[in-house]
Design an enzyme around this catalytic site. Structure first.
Site, short mmCIF file in Angstrom:
data_model
loop_
_atom_site.label_atom_id
_atom_site.label_comp_id
_atom_site.label_asym_id
_atom_site.label_seq_id
_atom_site.Cartn_x
_atom_site.Cartn_y
_atom_site.Cartn_z
CE1 TYR B 105 18.69 142.86 67.21
CE2 TYR B 105 18.59 142.76 69.60
CZ TYR B 105 18.62 142.12 68.37
OH TYR B 105 18.59 140.76 68.31
CG ASP B 251 24.21 128.63 95.78
OD1 ASP B 251 23.30 128.63 96.63
OD2 ASP B 251 24.03 128.46 94.55
#
Lengths: 519, 365
Positions: B105, B251
């Site tokens: 930005y 996981d």
């Protein structure tokens, strides 16, 4: 029915089909008459045309005064009434390229003015001596001029030329843009003429002379046997002084010598000693038919043609399309060719560039001429449209639907292959179509080189723009980043990248020379 | 430690600033010498990313490229890199930090330099890392914060306004965000003897709640999915500074496996950087074997999962036996399991049963 009467009843054939077309047709007849008159004495034409509105009438049409003056030959005073007051005055037994669409000159215009306003026409003319002024009307039923007034004036300034002033009904506003197109296109093919037009609103349009060179006058030649028709054959027979058919053939036709005449008459089954005056109508039909198929005649003589020439056409296009050095224009004049016994020459020009995109909508604009007469109507029915849109694959030449392009085609011939009596567009005679295609292709080959070079130049310019955009930023932030005070000088770097650009632009200008040599 | 911590980080800051300035000087002088400026850097194209078995991470090969302002395709990224270097120097000299998104930005409004999107600005920042051989964190440019750390670790801040201030990471029960302040802090002391890295926030919170840090005497690190570079760097520092072993718990699927691997061996994207990988770190689960041994609730592998497993199988980082074995098991059973699957046996099962058993078995290898 007299010829005048015939045209009175069928005036739409001559282009006077409605009030707006009538204005256009009148200007065309009178202006071309004037141009012919000037060229006949090799005078650089100076033509002044004015249309003034007299009274507005209902339904959009008005009464106008149309006045045209030229500096042409002028007319011998005794010929003036017949010249303008009788249809089919004079007759031709030789052929040459001529402007006149119908050979009626201004007579049909005068006729139209008379039947719509019932006002006389005023014709003022001088061949250098006294000035004669006639006020006259046409006796339509008897095809005869009626002189109302004849005045003779002194000519101290040795003026030479003709002025025609008449009244007619018409609708100027609806034909305005076409008329201006017509004048501009006329100025293109007559770059040696100086035209001035004042329209009903008082606006002045100037078409200035671009050169003092005039093309050589076409020579009159005898007709070629391939192209003769029964009526013309009959007329030749009626005027000939020759006593034998062999002598008749050799005297009145081009390309017919002793041997050819003998062979031809043998093929037609007519004795070479037969008297021309004693030919029966069916003999004439046989002779014309045989002539059409007989293959031993020499090719038609093109010296009766008067093409513009590449130089004059280029001058005309450059001045009227306001082309600059950086625009592209390629003009091609083809060698003479023939169709059905008629010689013809095709000239073509292709122009593109920023000047074109300013004046015309994007895409292709076609400008057509037949014997130096602009053809404005029915474009998509004509052979040029067919060639441009069907025969030529423009992507070969890097031309796309939005490329601003002007294509000029001029066909000159002793007989233009018009498709209809309206004489607004040319038929697709195979030989003529082929020549037009080749002419445009030749011009388009150099166009392709121009377009790829200008694409390259545009790329180079974009490149330079990129450097001009980013180098200052690099300088600015490297200065800040390194705690320096003043940014480094990027001018030498920009100079290094821009050296290639003028180079390319030089080459664009060279294109026409290069391709001219190749073609 | 011979120097006080914030003096050490101050020195790093000065070196970084000097290297940025040096880049500016190089370019400035090139222009002054009427030369189109250019910068040499290692090529980041895929054919120049090589796995180094010795370092156990991806590195850039020997091929270099010259980013040259004379090249019409290079000049825009070149200009953007000079701007980014300037922006980074401003950050460093003002002792500020920024995020990747903020850099994107900040270039808005800089005519012609503007990035077309954040991927473009991220890429230019990576170029700057390669050119200067420094991670962007040195320039004060961080990713969005999302990972966290918790445990008995005392740090000392070096960020402006907090210099010398200390904090113990057990002070905040949600864990402490790994942001610029934590990343730039010095590690003062710890009583922990291991580091436990967890992929998911829910499990991280569960472990804190169950006092796993006490139970296992561990510092807990939450990666929030694929671990950010600053978090990987912290894991490595803890491992290097005090020799703490690192155990990674993800996981039981190809994505979890790869989260562990990136901590251990680094990513191809960061092949130009060192000091991010922790080669000694160990992946302790959820393994395919665990799914079978603990009879965990599972889901079927998707086509996408299976494809990823096949990719991992041939990846040079996965040559060790344990990886090959587990990948084969996942492919064979066609199942996967999440960390939360252990909840089937009660919320504390994982802390009471699974982890102790797992740590014990791993430590014995």
């Amino acid at each position: 029915m007299s010829p005048s009467d015939f045209f009175y009843r069928n005036r739409e054939i001559a282009g006077f089909s409605n009030p707006s077309r009538a204005i256009y047709a009148a200007v065309r007849e009178l202006l071309e008459n004037s141009l012919d008159a000037c060229e006949a004495q090799k005078a650089l034409p100076e033509i002044f045309l004015r249309i003034t509105e007299v009274t507005a009438s209902e339904a959009g049409s008005s009464i106008y005064i149309m006045r045209i003056s030229d500096n042409g030959t002028g007319l011998p005073p005794e010929e003036i009434p017949n010249c303008f007051g009788k249809v089919f005055y004079g007759s031709k037994y030789t052929l040459k390229q001529a402007r006149g669409t119908f050979g009626l000159g201004g007579t049909i215009t005068i006729l139209y003015g008379q039947i719509t306003t019932h006002k006389p026409v005023t014709i003022t003319s001088s061949t250098g001596g006294e000035i004669h002024e006639y006020e006259m009307m046409i006796d339509i039923q008897n095809n005869r001029p009626m002189i109302l007034r004849h005045r003779v004036m002194e000519n101290k300034k040795k003026w030479r030329g003709t002025v025609v002033e008449l009244q007619m009904e018409g609708d100027y506003s609806r034909i305005k843009s076409r008329l201006l197109d017509y004048l501009k296109e006329t100025a293109i093919v007559n770059p040696y003429a100086d035209l001035t037009f004042v329209d009903p609103a008082g606006r002045l349009y100037r078409y200035e002379r671009g050169t003092e060179k005039m093309p050589p006058l076409p020579k009159a030649v005898k007709p070629h046997p391939h192209g003769i028709d029964v009526e013309n054959f009959r007329r030749l027979v009626s005027v000939t002084k020759e006593k034998s058919m062999k002598a008749f053939m050799m005297e009145h036709f081009q390309g017919v010598g002793q041997k050819t005449a003998d062979n031809f008459l043998k093929a037609a089954g007519i004795s070479r000693r037969a008297k021309p005056k004693s030919l029966k109508p069916e003999d004439i039909v046989t002779l014309v038919r045989t002539a059409r198929q007989f293959s031993d005649f020499k090719r038609p003589d093109p010296s009766c043609l008067s093409p513009m020439g590449e130089e004059l056409l280029e001058t005309g296009i450059r001045k009227e399309l306001n082309l600059t050095e950086s625009d592209f224009l390629q003009v091609v004049t083809r060698k003479p060719s023939t169709y059905l016994g008629f010689p013809f020459i095709v000239e073509a020009a292709v122009a593109t560039g920023s000047s074109i995109s300013k004046q015309y909508k994007s895409g292709t604009t076609i400008i057509r001429y037949a014997n130096r007469i602009p053809l404005l109507f029915d474009e998509s029915s004509g052979v040029v449209w067919k060639v441009v849109n069907k025969n030529i694959n423009w992507s070969t030449y890097k031309v796309y639907s939005d490329t601003p392009l002007v294509i000029v085609v001029h066909v000159c011939s002793t007989k233009i292959p018009y498709k209809t009596v309206g004489k607004e567009y040319m038929a697709d005679q195979p030989e003529v179509e082929k020549e037009i295609t080749n002419a445009i292709r030749t011009a388009a080959r150099s166009l392709r080189i121009y377009i790829s070079r200008s694409h390259r130049a545009a790329r180079e310019r974009r490149r330079l723009n990129i450097f001009e955009k980013f180098l200052p930023k690099i300088a600015e932030f490297s200065t800040k980043l390194s705690d320096n005070e003043d940014p480094p000088d990027i001018a030498p770097l920009l100079a290094a990248v821009s050296t290639t650009i003028p180079d390319v632009e030089e080459k664009i200008k060279e294109v026409s020379t290069i391709v001219g040599d190749a073609a | 430690m011979s120097e006080t911590p914030h003096k050490e980080s101050e020195k790093q800051r000065e070196i970084t600033e000097a290297s940025l300035k040096q880049l500016g000087n190089l370019i400035y002088e090139q222009i002054q010498n009427r030369e189109f400026p250019w910068v040499m850097m290692q090529s980041r194209s895929t054919d120049n990313i090589i796995y180094d078995p010795e370092l156990r991470q991806y590195i850039l090969g020997s091929r270099t490229i010259r980013r040259h302002a004379r090249n019409i395709r290079h000049i825009r990224p070149f200009t953007q890199m000079v701007w980014t270097a300037w922006f980074a120097r401003e950050l460093v000299s003002m002792r500020k930090t920024s995020t990747l998104r903020e850099v994107y930005y900040s270039a808005r409004g800089q005519q012609d330099i503007e990035f077309s999107g954040q991927p473009e600005s991220d890429n230019i920042i990576t170029d700057l890392e390669v050119a200067l051989n420094r991670p962007r964190e040195d320039f004060g440019i961080f990713p969005e914060e999302r990972s966290a750390i918790f445990g008995d670790l005392t740090i000392e801040y070096t960020v402006p306004g907090y210099e010398g201030r200390r904090m113990n990471l057990t002070d905040h029960p949600d864990g402490v965000m790994v942001g610029p302040a934590v990343t730039s802090s010095e590690f003062v002391e710890t009583s922990a003897d291991k580091i436990l890295v967890i992929e998911k926030g829910a499990m991280f919170n569960r472990l804190i709640e169950e006092k796993a840090h006490d139970k296992f005497n561990a510092i807990l690190v939450h990666t929030a999915g694929q671990s950010p570079r600053s978090t990987r760097k912290i894991i490595r520092r803890l491992n290097q500074q005090w020799g703490l072993p690192v155990y990674i718990f993800t996981d039981g699927d190809p994505w979890g496996i790869h989260i562990a691997m990136v901590i251990i061996s680094g990513s191809a994207n960061a092949a130009h950087l060192r000091d991010l990988a922790t080669p000694e770190a160990k992946w302790i689960g959820v393994w395919g074997t665990d799914i079978i041994d603990y009879k965990l609730p599972t889901e079927n592998l998707t086509e996408h999962d299976a494809k990823r497993l096949r990719e991992l199988k041939t990846d040079p980082r996965y040559t060790d036996e344990i990886w090959q074995r587990e990948i084969d098991i996942f492919m064979k059973i066609g199942k996967k399991a999440e960390l939360e699957a252990f909840s089937r046996y009660g919320l504390t099962y994982i802390v009471d049963e699974y982890l102790p058993a797992k740590l014990e078995s791993v430590e014995n290898i």
